[in-house]
Design a protein around this motif. Structure first.
Motif, short mmCIF file in Angstrom:
data_model
loop_
_atom_site.label_atom_id
_atom_site.label_comp_id
_atom_site.label_asym_id
_atom_site.label_seq_id
_atom_site.Cartn_x
_atom_site.Cartn_y
_atom_site.Cartn_z
N HIS A 25 -1.87 1.07 -4.84
CA HIS A 25 -0.92 -0.06 -4.84
C HIS A 25 -1.45 -1.17 -3.94
CE1 HIS A 25 2.98 2.32 -6.10
NE2 HIS A 25 1.94 2.60 -6.85
N GLY A 26 -0.92 -2.35 -4.18
CA GLY A 26 -1.23 -3.50 -3.36
C GLY A 26 -2.69 -3.90 -3.42
N GLU A 68 -4.77 -3.29 -1.27
CA GLU A 68 -5.53 -2.16 -0.75
C GLU A 68 -5.96 -1.21 -1.86
OE1 GLU A 68 -2.93 -3.79 2.47
OE2 GLU A 68 -2.64 -3.25 0.37
N GLY A 69 -5.15 -1.11 -2.92
CA GLY A 69 -5.50 -0.25 -4.03
C GLY A 69 -6.72 -0.72 -4.79
N LEU A 70 -6.97 -2.03 -4.78
CA LEU A 70 -8.18 -2.58 -5.38
C LEU A 70 -9.34 -2.52 -4.40
CD1 LEU A 70 -8.40 -5.72 -7.61
CD2 LEU A 70 -10.05 -5.38 -5.79
N GLU A 71 -9.07 -2.81 -3.14
CA GLU A 71 -10.12 -2.81 -2.12
C GLU A 71 -10.79 -1.44 -2.01
OE1 GLU A 71 -11.30 -5.20 -0.09
OE2 GLU A 71 -9.95 -6.84 -0.70
N SER A 72 -10.06 -0.37 -2.32
CA SER A 72 -10.63 0.97 -2.18
C SER A 72 -11.75 1.23 -3.20
CB SER A 72 -9.54 2.03 -2.33
OG SER A 72 -9.04 2.09 -3.66
N TYR A 73 -11.88 0.36 -4.20
CA TYR A 73 -12.95 0.49 -5.20
C TYR A 73 -14.08 -0.51 -4.96
CZ TYR A 73 -9.56 3.40 -7.57
OH TYR A 73 -8.66 4.40 -7.87
N LEU A 74 -14.09 -1.14 -3.79
CA LEU A 74 -15.10 -2.14 -3.44
C LEU A 74 -15.90 -1.69 -2.23
CD1 LEU A 74 -12.86 -5.32 -3.75
CD2 LEU A 74 -14.68 -4.65 -5.35
N GLN A 75 -17.11 -2.20 -2.12
CA GLN A 75 -17.94 -1.95 -0.95
C GLN A 75 -18.49 -3.29 -0.45
OE1 GLN A 75 -21.17 0.61 -2.16
NE2 GLN A 75 -21.43 -0.45 -4.10
N LEU A 76 -18.81 -3.33 0.82
CA LEU A 76 -19.25 -4.58 1.44
C LEU A 76 -20.76 -4.72 1.40
CD1 LEU A 76 -16.95 -4.58 4.60
CD2 LEU A 76 -16.58 -5.79 2.45
N LYS A 77 -21.20 -5.95 1.29
CA LYS A 77 -22.62 -6.27 1.40
C LYS A 77 -22.77 -7.50 2.30
CE LYS A 77 -25.61 -6.05 -1.99
NZ LYS A 77 -26.27 -6.35 -3.30
N HIS A 78 -23.66 -7.38 3.29
CA HIS A 78 -23.96 -8.52 4.17
C HIS A 78 -25.29 -9.14 3.72
CE1 HIS A 78 -25.73 -9.86 8.27
NE2 HIS A 78 -25.14 -10.88 7.67
N VAL A 79 -25.25 -10.40 3.36
CA VAL A 79 -26.44 -11.15 2.99
C VAL A 79 -26.71 -12.17 4.09
CG1 VAL A 79 -27.51 -12.66 1.29
CG2 VAL A 79 -25.94 -10.86 0.54
N ARG A 80 -27.82 -11.99 4.81
CA ARG A 80 -28.18 -12.96 5.87
C ARG A 80 -29.27 -13.88 5.32
NH1 ARG A 80 -31.32 -13.01 11.12
NH2 ARG A 80 -30.08 -14.41 12.46
N LEU A 81 -28.89 -15.14 5.21
CA LEU A 81 -29.72 -16.12 4.54
C LEU A 81 -30.35 -17.09 5.53
CD1 LEU A 81 -30.69 -17.56 1.91
CD2 LEU A 81 -28.49 -18.80 1.96
N ARG A 82 -31.66 -17.17 5.49
CA ARG A 82 -32.33 -18.22 6.27
C ARG A 82 -32.59 -19.41 5.36
NH1 ARG A 82 -38.11 -17.90 9.59
NH2 ARG A 82 -37.98 -20.03 10.43
N HIS A 83 -31.91 -20.50 5.64
CA HIS A 83 -32.05 -21.69 4.80
C HIS A 83 -32.77 -22.83 5.52
CE1 HIS A 83 -28.68 -23.15 7.17
NE2 HIS A 83 -28.00 -22.06 6.82
N GLY A 84 -32.85 -22.76 6.83
CA GLY A 84 -33.64 -23.74 7.58
C GLY A 84 -32.97 -25.05 7.84
N ALA A 85 -31.75 -25.24 7.35
CA ALA A 85 -31.08 -26.54 7.55
C ALA A 85 -30.56 -26.64 8.96
CB ALA A 85 -29.93 -26.66 6.56
N PRO A 137 0.82 -1.22 0.00
CA PRO A 137 0.00 0.00 0.00
C PRO A 137 0.85 1.26 0.00
CG PRO A 137 -0.04 -1.07 2.15
CD PRO A 137 0.61 -2.02 1.21
N TYR A 138 0.34 2.27 -0.71
CA TYR A 138 1.05 3.54 -0.88
C TYR A 138 0.06 4.67 -0.61
CZ TYR A 138 3.33 7.39 -3.43
OH TYR A 138 3.88 8.60 -3.79
N GLY A 139 0.35 5.48 0.38
CA GLY A 139 -0.53 6.59 0.70
C GLY A 139 0.10 7.46 1.77
N GLY A 140 -0.49 8.63 1.99
CA GLY A 140 0.09 9.59 2.90
C GLY A 140 -0.71 9.77 4.17
#
Length: 483
Positions: free
Chosen positions: A463-464, A466-483, A450-453
Motif C-alpha cells: 500500500h501507499g 511505500e508499496g511501490l518503493e519496495s520494488y525499486l533500488q537506488l543507483k548513485h551516478v557521480r558525474l564529472r562535467h567540469g562546469a 503503508p500496510y505491514g506488520g
C-alpha cells in the motif's frame, strides 16, 4: 460464467506465461466449492521446469519493460483496471465458488483490486530521484530509482484477487515484471484474471503459475527472482524465508492475533458495530480480523450483550444462493476445525459462549458467528490466530494492563481501540506495538498508506508509495562535467 453450481460447470485453469496459456505436465488439482462440495475448478500443479519457463519469460520481458516510461506503464495498468471492471461479476463469482465469501462481498473485493491498479498507475508517474551537491567543483551526483527485476508474488486464498493487486500493481508500476502463484484453493479467479492480463499487458510482464507448496518453493528459490512478496501464514512464511537463495529481497505479511480495546469512555454502540464487522466479515478469515477484545469493566456487560445480539442477527448462508449474506462458508476444513477447537477450549476453561458456538445444519463449512465472554488470557482464542468466525472478550480495569495484554501475544499486524478520551487515544496510539492501529474505526488498512506488520507478523510494507518503493533500488551516478 454461471452464478451458481447447478450446471456443474468446472473452470479449467492453465499456466499463463509470456502472454499465452500453457498446458502443464504436472498432476492436476481439483477445487471444490466449500459451501456445496461440488468441484468448481481444476488447475495444474506446475513443475519446476514450468516455473523456470515463467521466470525466464518475465526476465525476457523485464529487459524492455524496465525502460518504458512511467506514463506508459500507468496507461497499461489503467487499461487492466478497465478490463477487470468489465468482468467484476465473473471474477467475483469465481471467488465465491472457491473461497466461500458472499457474492456481494466478493464484488467488493474485486473493486478494491481495481482501485489498487488505478492508484499504482498514478504512483508510477511520481517516482522521483534527486541531485546531490558535491564538495568538489565540476561534479554532480544523481540518485536514481530503478526496478529490482523479476518479482515472485505468492498470494493466499482469503482475498485471492485483491492481494494479487497489492503485488502486481506495485511491481508493474515500478517497472518490474512478476510471476504470480495463486493459492491452490482459489485458482479459478486467477484464470479469469489471466484473460484480462492477456488483453492489456505486454507478454511476460505478468505471468501466473498454478500449484501447491512445491510450486511456490520452486518459484521463491529460483535464482533469477529478485524479490519475493508473500502474504500468508507464519509457518509458510518461515519456510519461504528458508527457501530463498542468495540475497533475494523479501517482504512478508503474516497476519497474527489482532486485539481490540474498548475503554470506559467509548461509544459502546459504535464499538459493537465495529467489532461485529471486523470479527466476522469473510467468516473471520482476514489477517486483520479482531481475534480478542479487552473491555473496561464499566461497559463490559453492555458491550458483551450488544455484540452477542449483533452476532446472532448476522445471516449465514451460501454466498451464491444469497449474495447479500453477512457470512458465507469457511474456505478450508482445517480452519473450520481450528475454530471449533478454539471454541471448545474456551468453554473448558470456564468462558461463556454467549452467541453462536457451533456449525449450521446441512452441508458446507458453515459456522455460526461466535462470541466468547469471560475468555481467560491463556485460552487459544486469546493467544492464537483463529482465522474463523469466533472472538474472545475479557475484562480490564486499568488501561495500561489492557495494552500490556494486547501486546503480549505474538504478532503485530493490526490493533483496534474505541475511546472518546484524548489522553487514552494518544496512549493507545503510542503504546500498541502494531504496524497498524485504528482508533474508533476498524479499517486498519487503506490503499494510500503503508500496510505491514511487526515482530511475528512479518516485515516490509504494501500500500501507499511505500508499496511501490519496495520494488525499486537506488543507483548513485557521480558525474564529472567540469562546469
Amino acid at each position: 460464467m454461471q452464478a451458481d453450481d447447478s450446471d456443474g460447470s468446472v473452470l479449467t485453469c492453465r499456466n499463463f506465461v509470456a502472454g499465452t496459456w500453457q498446458d502443464s505436465a504436472g498432476p492436476g488439482i481439483e477445487r471444490t466449492n466449500p459451501a456445496t462440495g461440488k468441484v468448481v475448478a481444476v488447475a495444474p500443479r506446475a513443475t519446476a521446469s514450468e516455473v523456470d519457463a515463467a521466470v525466464r519469460a518475465a526476465g525476457d520481458a523485464f529487459r524492455t519493460w524496465r525502460r518504458t516510461v512511467p506514463a506508459e506503464r500507468a496507461a497499461h495498468l489503467h487499461r487492466l483496471g478497465e478490463a477487470c471492471a468489465g468482468r467484476v461479476d465473473d471474477l467475483a463469482t469465481a471467488i465465491t465458488r472457491e473461497q466461500g465469501k458472499p457474492l456481494d462481498e466478493a464484488r467488493g473485493e474485486v473493486r478494491k483490486f481495481i482501485a489498487a491498479l488505478h492508484y499504482y498507475a498514478e504512483e508510477a508517474t511520481r517516482v522521483y530521484g534527486r541531485t546531490i551537491p558535491n564538495d568538489t567543483p565540476g561534479f554532480t551526483s544523481i540518485v536514481e530509482k530503478e526496478p529490482l527485476g523479476v518479482v515472485a508474488g505468492i498470494v493466499p486464498w482469503n482475498y485471492p484477487i485483491e492481494l494479487v493487486g497489492w503485488k502486481l500493481a506495485g511491481a508493474v508500476a515500478a517497472g518490474c515484471t512478476i510471476v504470480i502463484k495463486p493459492s491452490e484453493y482459489t485458482p479459478g479467479c486467477a484464470q479469469v484474471l489471466s484473460e484480462c492480463l492477456a488483453r492489456t499487458l505486454p507478454p511476460g510482464v505478468a505471468n501466473i503459475v498454478f500449484g501447491d507448496g512445491s510450486t511456490g518453493q520452486a518459484l521463491v528459490a529460483h535464482p533469477h527472482v529478485a524479490k519475493v512478496g508473500f502474504t500468508g501464514s507464519l509457518a509458510t512464511g518461515q519456510a519461504l524465508y528458508r527457501a530463498v537463495t542468495g540475497v533475494t529481497g523479501l517482504s512478508l505479511e503474516l497476519g497474527g492475533s489482532c486485539p481490540m480495546i474498548v475503554t470506559g469512555s467509548a461509544d459502546v454502540a459504535g464499538a459493537v458495530q465495529g467489532a461485529t464487522r471486523r470479527a466476522f466479515r469473510n467468516a473471520g478469515q482476514i489477517c486483520i480480523a479482531i481475534n480478542r477484545i479487552y473491555v473496561h469493566d464499566s461497559v463490559y456487560d453492555a458491550f458483551v450483550e450488544g455484540l452477542a445480539t449483533a452476532a446472532d442477527a448476522l445471516t449465514v448462508a451460501d454466498g451464491l444462493a444469497n449474495p447479500a449474506a453477512d457470512v458465507g462458508s469457511l474456505t478450508m476444513d482445517e480452519t473450520y476445525r481450528r475454530t471449533l477447537d478454539h471454541i471448545a477450549d474456551a468453554d473448558k476453561r470456564g468462558a461463556r459462549i454467549v452467541a453462536g458456538g457451533g456449525p449450521l445444519e446441512g452441508p458446507g463449512l458453515f459456522l455460526r458467528p461466535t462470541v466468547i465472554a469471560d475468555a481467560p488470557d491463556d485460552a487459544l482464542v486469546m493467544t492464537e490466530e483463529t482465522f474463523g468466525p469466533a472472538v474472545g472478550v475479557a475484562r480490564f480495569t486499568e488501561l495500561t494492563d489492557a495494552i500490556d495484554r494486547a501486546n503480549r501475544v505474538p504478532g503485530g499486524l493490526a490493533a483496534y481501540a474505541y475511546t472518546n478520551d484524548t489522553r487514552e487515544t494518544f496512549a493507545l496510539a503510542g503504546e500498541l506495538d502494531f504496524g497498524n492501529v485504528a482508533i474508533n474505526n476498524v479499517d486498519a488498512g487503506i490503499i494510500n498508506a503503508p500496510y505491514g506488520g511487526r515482530r511475528e507478523s512479518g516485515f516490509g510494507s504494501e500500500h501507499g508509495p511505500e508499496g511501490l518503493e519496495s520494488y525499486l533500488q537506488l543507483k548513485h551516478v557521480r558525474l564529472r562535467h567540469g562546469a
